[in-house]
Motif scaffolding. Structure first.
Motif, PDB file in Angstrom:
ATOM      1  N   VAL A  88       0.084  -0.624  18.164  1.00 47.44           N
ATOM      2  CA  VAL A  88      -0.070  -2.037  17.810  1.00 47.44           C
ATOM      3  C   VAL A  88      -0.127  -2.132  16.290  1.00 47.44           C
ATOM      4  O   VAL A  88      -0.950  -1.470  15.650  1.00 47.44           O
ATOM      5  CB  VAL A  88      -1.357  -2.624  18.419  1.00 47.44           C
ATOM      6  N   LEU A  89       0.750  -2.940  15.717  1.00 46.12           N
ATOM      7  CA  LEU A  89       0.816  -3.107  14.267  1.00 46.12           C
ATOM      8  C   LEU A  89       0.179  -4.434  13.868  1.00 46.12           C
ATOM      9  O   LEU A  89       0.567  -5.491  14.371  1.00 46.12           O
ATOM     10  CB  LEU A  89       2.271  -3.061  13.797  1.00 46.12           C
ATOM     11  N   LYS A  90      -0.795  -4.361  12.960  1.00 41.69           N
ATOM     12  CA  LYS A  90      -1.495  -5.570  12.521  1.00 41.69           C
ATOM     13  C   LYS A  90      -1.328  -5.742  11.010  1.00 41.69           C
ATOM     14  O   LYS A  90      -1.855  -4.950  10.222  1.00 41.69           O
ATOM     15  CB  LYS A  90      -2.975  -5.499  12.898  1.00 41.69           C
ATOM     16  N   ASP A  91      -0.572  -6.768  10.639  1.00 44.72           N
ATOM     17  CA  ASP A  91      -0.416  -7.094   9.220  1.00 44.72           C
ATOM     18  C   ASP A  91      -1.781  -7.449   8.642  1.00 44.72           C
ATOM     19  O   ASP A  91      -2.480  -8.333   9.154  1.00 44.72           O
ATOM     20  CB  ASP A  91       0.532  -8.281   9.066  1.00 44.72           C
ATOM     21  N   TYR A  92      -2.131  -6.771   7.548  1.00 45.73           N
ATOM     22  CA  TYR A  92      -3.464  -6.938   6.964  1.00 45.73           C
ATOM     23  C   TYR A  92      -3.336  -6.974   5.442  1.00 45.73           C
ATOM     24  O   TYR A  92      -3.668  -6.015   4.742  1.00 45.73           O
ATOM     25  CB  TYR A  92      -4.349  -5.770   7.416  1.00 45.73           C
ATOM     26  N   PRO A  93      -2.817  -8.078   4.907  1.00 42.10           N
ATOM     27  CA  PRO A  93      -2.559  -8.160   3.465  1.00 42.10           C
ATOM     28  C   PRO A  93      -3.838  -8.362   2.659  1.00 42.10           C
ATOM     29  O   PRO A  93      -4.424  -9.443   2.666  1.00 42.10           O
ATOM     30  CB  PRO A  93      -1.644  -9.383   3.358  1.00 42.10           C
ATOM     31  N   ILE A  94      -4.257  -7.326   1.966  1.00 46.14           N
ATOM     32  CA  ILE A  94      -5.514  -7.409   1.214  1.00 46.14           C
ATOM     33  C   ILE A  94      -5.366  -7.040  -0.259  1.00 46.14           C
ATOM     34  O   ILE A  94      -6.318  -7.185  -1.026  1.00 46.14           O
ATOM     35  CB  ILE A  94      -6.601  -6.506   1.844  1.00 46.14           C
ATOM     36  N   LEU A  95      -4.183  -6.591  -0.669  1.00 45.44           N
ATOM     37  CA  LEU A  95      -4.049  -6.099  -2.040  1.00 45.44           C
ATOM     38  C   LEU A  95      -3.756  -7.205  -3.047  1.00 45.44           C
ATOM     39  O   LEU A  95      -4.313  -7.215  -4.143  1.00 45.44           O
ATOM     40  CB  LEU A  95      -2.969  -5.019  -2.108  1.00 45.44           C
ATOM     41  N   CYS A 110       0.841  -1.197   0.000  1.00 45.73           N
ATOM     42  CA  CYS A 110       0.000   0.000   0.000  1.00 45.73           C
ATOM     43  C   CYS A 110       0.880   1.251   0.000  1.00 45.73           C
ATOM     44  O   CYS A 110       1.626   1.496   0.953  1.00 45.73           O
ATOM     45  CB  CYS A 110      -0.912  -0.023   1.226  1.00 45.73           C
ATOM     46  N   GLY A 111       0.782   2.038  -1.061  1.00 41.81           N
ATOM     47  CA  GLY A 111       1.577   3.255  -1.146  1.00 41.81           C
ATOM     48  C   GLY A 111       1.257   4.246  -0.041  1.00 41.81           C
ATOM     49  O   GLY A 111       2.138   4.965   0.446  1.00 41.81           O
ATOM     50  N   TYR A 112      -0.006   4.293   0.375  1.00 42.36           N
ATOM     51  CA  TYR A 112      -0.397   5.199   1.459  1.00 42.36           C
ATOM     52  C   TYR A 112       0.208   4.750   2.790  1.00 42.36           C
ATOM     53  O   TYR A 112       0.565   5.580   3.630  1.00 42.36           O
ATOM     54  CB  TYR A 112      -1.917   5.271   1.561  1.00 42.36           C
ATOM     55  N   CYS A 113       0.324   3.435   2.979  1.00 42.09           N
ATOM     56  CA  CYS A 113       0.957   2.921   4.203  1.00 42.09           C
ATOM     57  C   CYS A 113       2.433   3.301   4.238  1.00 42.09           C
ATOM     58  O   CYS A 113       2.975   3.640   5.299  1.00 42.09           O
ATOM     59  CB  CYS A 113       0.810   1.405   4.282  1.00 42.09           C
ATOM     60  N   VAL A 155     -12.886  -3.065   7.993  1.00 47.83           N
ATOM     61  CA  VAL A 155     -11.658  -2.465   7.469  1.00 47.83           C
ATOM     62  C   VAL A 155     -11.511  -2.910   6.016  1.00 47.83           C
ATOM     63  O   VAL A 155     -11.192  -4.064   5.740  1.00 47.83           O
ATOM     64  CB  VAL A 155     -10.422  -2.901   8.287  1.00 47.83           C
ATOM     65  N   SER A 156     -11.754  -1.995   5.103  1.00 47.22           N
ATOM     66  CA  SER A 156     -11.749  -2.342   3.679  1.00 47.22           C
ATOM     67  C   SER A 156     -10.552  -1.763   2.933  1.00 47.22           C
ATOM     68  O   SER A 156     -10.387  -2.014   1.735  1.00 47.22           O
ATOM     69  CB  SER A 156     -13.042  -1.851   3.021  1.00 47.22           C
ATOM     70  N   GLY A 157      -9.739  -0.982   3.615  1.00 48.80           N
ATOM     71  CA  GLY A 157      -8.565  -0.389   2.984  1.00 48.80           C
ATOM     72  C   GLY A 157      -7.496  -0.113   4.019  1.00 48.80           C
ATOM     73  O   GLY A 157      -7.728  -0.233   5.225  1.00 48.80           O
ATOM     74  N   THR A 158      -6.323   0.239   3.538  1.00 46.56           N
ATOM     75  CA  THR A 158      -5.206   0.530   4.433  1.00 46.56           C
ATOM     76  C   THR A 158      -4.560   1.858   4.045  1.00 46.56           C
ATOM     77  O   THR A 158      -4.641   2.261   2.880  1.00 46.56           O
ATOM     78  CB  THR A 158      -4.153  -0.595   4.361  1.00 46.56           C
ATOM     79  N   PRO A 159      -3.918   2.537   5.007  1.00 50.25           N
ATOM     80  CA  PRO A 159      -3.900   2.205   6.430  1.00 50.25           C
ATOM     81  C   PRO A 159      -5.243   2.505   7.082  1.00 50.25           C
ATOM     82  O   PRO A 159      -5.999   3.356   6.613  1.00 50.25           O
ATOM     83  CB  PRO A 159      -2.814   3.120   6.994  1.00 50.25           C
ATOM     84  N   SER A 160      -5.518   1.791   8.143  1.00 52.54           N
ATOM     85  CA  SER A 160      -6.724   2.040   8.928  1.00 52.54           C
ATOM     86  C   SER A 160      -6.315   2.029  10.394  1.00 52.54           C
ATOM     87  O   SER A 160      -5.710   1.063  10.867  1.00 52.54           O
ATOM     88  CB  SER A 160      -7.772   0.960   8.656  1.00 52.54           C
TER      89      SER A 160
END
Length: 234
Positions: free
Chosen positions: A89-96, A66-69, A174-179
């Motif tokens: 707290v960092l949560k890996d959320y691979p959705i792309l 995610c470029g925004y991340c 949560v449908s996008g990142t970062p959130s």
């Protein structure tokens, strides 16, 4: 200050200020977040940076592609530097894509070697898409045991962490990142340091949505009064 805070939150939540149900939607979202508070803020296997005993916790769901991340990493580091009471707290959320999933696997596996945030930072600082081989090269550069890394990244422990993050993210829409989540507020997108800091400042002194609605009702806001009365916020 409080007007600026709530306007920022409303914009981030993609709810028009002209809608009559704006405050109700914010309130109901806050209830949803509170229902998942333990999983969101207090899972023992989460990766934490900043002050582990901090009084304010920020949770970030992110994707390494995610470029925004990538852009938001500097904002998060600035927040930590400015606020000694912040726990992140960092949560890996691979959705792309599938590559995002591999990078999440590798980062968690790096965490099993005690180098999660160092590896996390290197991956996000790399411009563009990071391939699997590029990620392995980065791991070698920071001194990770590559054989162990490639073994661990396929493990049930690593994949269970990702699955749990995704179930939690789906439950919280949560449908996008970062959130980001701060107490009972979800901030969607790379909103910048100023907005993050405003919400942190407000969270330090208030109960966020409930408190805001009550104050607005007391100041004569009819919509806030209706929400306060409907849900017993008094």
């Amino acid at each position: 200050m409080k007007k600026l805070i709530i306007i920022s939150i409303v914009i981030i939540c993609f709810v028009s200020k002209s809608e009559s149900s704006t405050l109700e939607k914010l309130y109901l979202e806050s209830r949803l977040i509170n229902n998942f508070a333990n999983e969101l803020y207090d899972k023992p296997d989460d990766f934490i940076i900043g002050n582990r005993e901090g009084s304010i916790t920020i949770v970030e769901f992110f994707d390494y592609n995610c470029g925004y991340c990538k852009r938001a990493l500097a904002d998060l580091n600035a927040v930590i530097a400015k606020n000694p009471n912040i726990r992140v707290v960092l949560k890996d959320y691979p959705i792309l894509n599938e590559n995002s999933y591999e990078l999440a696997q590798l980062s968690i596996a790096a965490g099993l070697q005690g180098k999660y945030f160092e590896y996390h930072t290197e991956l996000l600082n790399k411009p563009g898409r990071v391939t699997y081989q590029m990620a392995i090269d980065i791991a070698a550069e920071i001194g990770l045991d590559i054989e162990k890394l490639e073994q661990d990244f396929k493990s049930k422990e690593v994949n269970d962490m990702i699955a749990n993050n995704k179930v939690l993210g789906y439950s919280l829409a949560v449908s996008g990142t970062p959130s980001y989540f701060i107490r009972d507020v979800n901030i969607r997108g790379a909103v910048g340091l100023e907005t993050l800091q405003e919400v942190i400042d407000y969270a330090s002194e208030n109960q966020l949505i409930d408190d805001y609605i009550i104050k607005e009702a007391e100041s004569g806001n009819e919509e806030a009064y209706k929400v306060m009365f409907r849900y017993g916020l008094y």
